[in-house]
Design a protein around this motif. Structure first.
Motif, PDB file in Angstrom:
ATOM      1  N   ILE A 126      23.643  20.530  34.414  1.00  0.00           N
ATOM      2  CA  ILE A 126      23.237  19.220  34.078  1.00  0.00           C
ATOM      3  C   ILE A 126      22.372  19.528  32.970  1.00  0.00           C
ATOM      4  CG2 ILE A 126      21.951  17.104  34.866  1.00  0.00           C
ATOM      5  CD1 ILE A 126      24.624  17.312  36.072  1.00  0.00           C
ATOM      6  N   LEU A 127      22.511  18.887  31.991  1.00  0.00           N
ATOM      7  CA  LEU A 127      21.556  18.765  30.431  1.00  0.00           C
ATOM      8  C   LEU A 127      20.444  17.606  30.842  1.00  0.00           C
ATOM      9  CD1 LEU A 127      24.297  19.329  28.141  1.00  0.00           C
ATOM     10  CD2 LEU A 127      23.005  21.034  28.976  1.00  0.00           C
ATOM     11  N   LEU A 128      19.469  17.826  30.457  1.00  0.00           N
ATOM     12  CA  LEU A 128      18.291  17.280  30.446  1.00  0.00           C
ATOM     13  C   LEU A 128      17.786  16.546  29.202  1.00  0.00           C
ATOM     14  CD1 LEU A 128      16.109  19.136  33.116  1.00  0.00           C
ATOM     15  CD2 LEU A 128      17.904  17.294  33.457  1.00  0.00           C
ATOM     16  N   SER A 129      17.359  15.226  29.038  1.00  0.00           N
ATOM     17  CA  SER A 129      16.941  14.475  27.709  1.00  0.00           C
ATOM     18  C   SER A 129      15.546  15.084  27.151  1.00  0.00           C
ATOM     19  CB  SER A 129      16.796  13.181  27.862  1.00  0.00           C
ATOM     20  OG  SER A 129      18.081  12.677  28.397  1.00  0.00           O
ATOM     21  N   GLU A 130      14.776  15.618  28.346  1.00  0.00           N
ATOM     22  CA  GLU A 130      13.271  16.006  27.963  1.00  0.00           C
ATOM     23  C   GLU A 130      13.259  17.362  27.328  1.00  0.00           C
ATOM     24  OE1 GLU A 130      13.449  12.762  30.825  1.00  0.00           O
ATOM     25  OE2 GLU A 130      14.359  14.631  30.705  1.00  0.00           O
ATOM     26  N   TYR A 131      14.262  17.988  27.595  1.00  0.00           N
ATOM     27  CA  TYR A 131      14.400  19.422  27.100  1.00  0.00           C
ATOM     28  C   TYR A 131      15.365  19.679  26.028  1.00  0.00           C
ATOM     29  CZ  TYR A 131      11.015  20.092  30.771  1.00  0.00           C
ATOM     30  OH  TYR A 131       9.944  20.002  31.571  1.00  0.00           O
ATOM     31  N   THR A 134      15.435  13.122  33.018  1.00  0.00           N
ATOM     32  CA  THR A 134      16.750  12.041  32.750  1.00  0.00           C
ATOM     33  C   THR A 134      17.951  12.964  32.400  1.00  0.00           C
ATOM     34  OG1 THR A 134      15.231  10.451  31.689  1.00  0.00           O
ATOM     35  CG2 THR A 134      17.568  10.087  31.389  1.00  0.00           C
ATOM     36  N   VAL A 135      19.009  12.544  33.005  1.00  0.00           N
ATOM     37  CA  VAL A 135      20.270  13.478  32.508  1.00  0.00           C
ATOM     38  C   VAL A 135      20.871  13.030  31.193  1.00  0.00           C
ATOM     39  CG1 VAL A 135      22.824  13.756  33.302  1.00  0.00           C
ATOM     40  CG2 VAL A 135      20.894  13.443  35.034  1.00  0.00           C
ATOM     41  N   SER A 136      21.026  14.163  30.538  1.00  0.00           N
ATOM     42  CA  SER A 136      21.532  13.603  29.093  1.00  0.00           C
ATOM     43  C   SER A 136      23.164  14.162  29.078  1.00  0.00           C
ATOM     44  CB  SER A 136      20.899  14.422  27.901  1.00  0.00           C
ATOM     45  OG  SER A 136      21.199  15.742  28.105  1.00  0.00           O
TER      46      SER A 136
END
Length: 195
Positions: free
Chosen positions: A139-144, A122-124
């Motif tokens: 692109i930043l990710l919600s899962e990490y 998911t894109v955060s």
């Protein structure tokens, strides 16, 4: 007796040189790696690199007062400022160890044991503007959430402009115990997600 001391010192120096060479080899890999490492593994590797940095800095500060210590000779040989060299070493050691141990080591091992795979993320968020250098289209990710392991790079400008927080991506790449390294991605639509 002196010859045995010289042999021991030589062996010690060889061991230090091997460790320094290993860290130097892992440093560029860690600095350029785009491996996504899970938060728990990243935390463990970060604590390991902090512990190793503390040990190395302790050795540095213990050996510094000795007249014939190698590190003291290196610092004193600096023509510009021995104080600046000391500060650079104090700051440079933890950064170097982090990039080598927490980033470079898992990226190297991942290269040898990874297999093809995919994962949904998911894109955060994304970088404030599209950049061509360093991390193109970040692109930043919600899962990490861990440092340097919470983003993907290499996103095209059009895709980067279209993406917004909450969008789902399917990453294709290589997976291992250490993490996931993406090679390609697709944006998932609502119908693809519900299937």
């Amino acid at each position: 007796m002196d010859s045995s001391l010289e042999k021991r010192a030589t062996l010690k120096h060889k061991i230090y040189a091997c460790i320094a060479f290993g860290i130097a080899c892992l440093l560029p890999i860690g600095a350029s790696s785009e491996l996504l490492i899970s938060d728990e593994k990243a935390r463990l590797l970060t604590f390991t690199s902090i512990a190793l940095s503390i040990v190395l800095l302790t050795i540095l500060f213990i050996s510094l007062p000795r007249r014939k210590s190698t590190i003291r000779e290196i610092i004193e040989d600096q023509k510009k400022s021995p104080l600046l060299m000391g500060i650079a070493l104090t700051m440079g050691i933890p950064i170097t160890i982090y990039l080598s141990i927490a980033r470079g080591l898992p990226a190297t091992l991942h290269f040898f044991i990874s297999t093809h795979g995919s994962m949904d993320v998911t894109v955060s968020g994304k970088s404030s503007r599209y950049r061509e250098k360093h991390c193109k289209g970040r692109i930043l990710l919600s899962e990490y959430n861990s440092l340097m392991s919470n983003q993907i790079c290499g996103v095209t400008k059009k895709s980067w402009e279209d993406l917004k927080p909450g969008d789902k991506l399917r990453l294709y790449g290589r997976r291992s115990f250490f993490g996931f390294n993406h090679i390609n991605y697709t944006k998932l639509t609502d119908t693809e997600i519900s299937i």
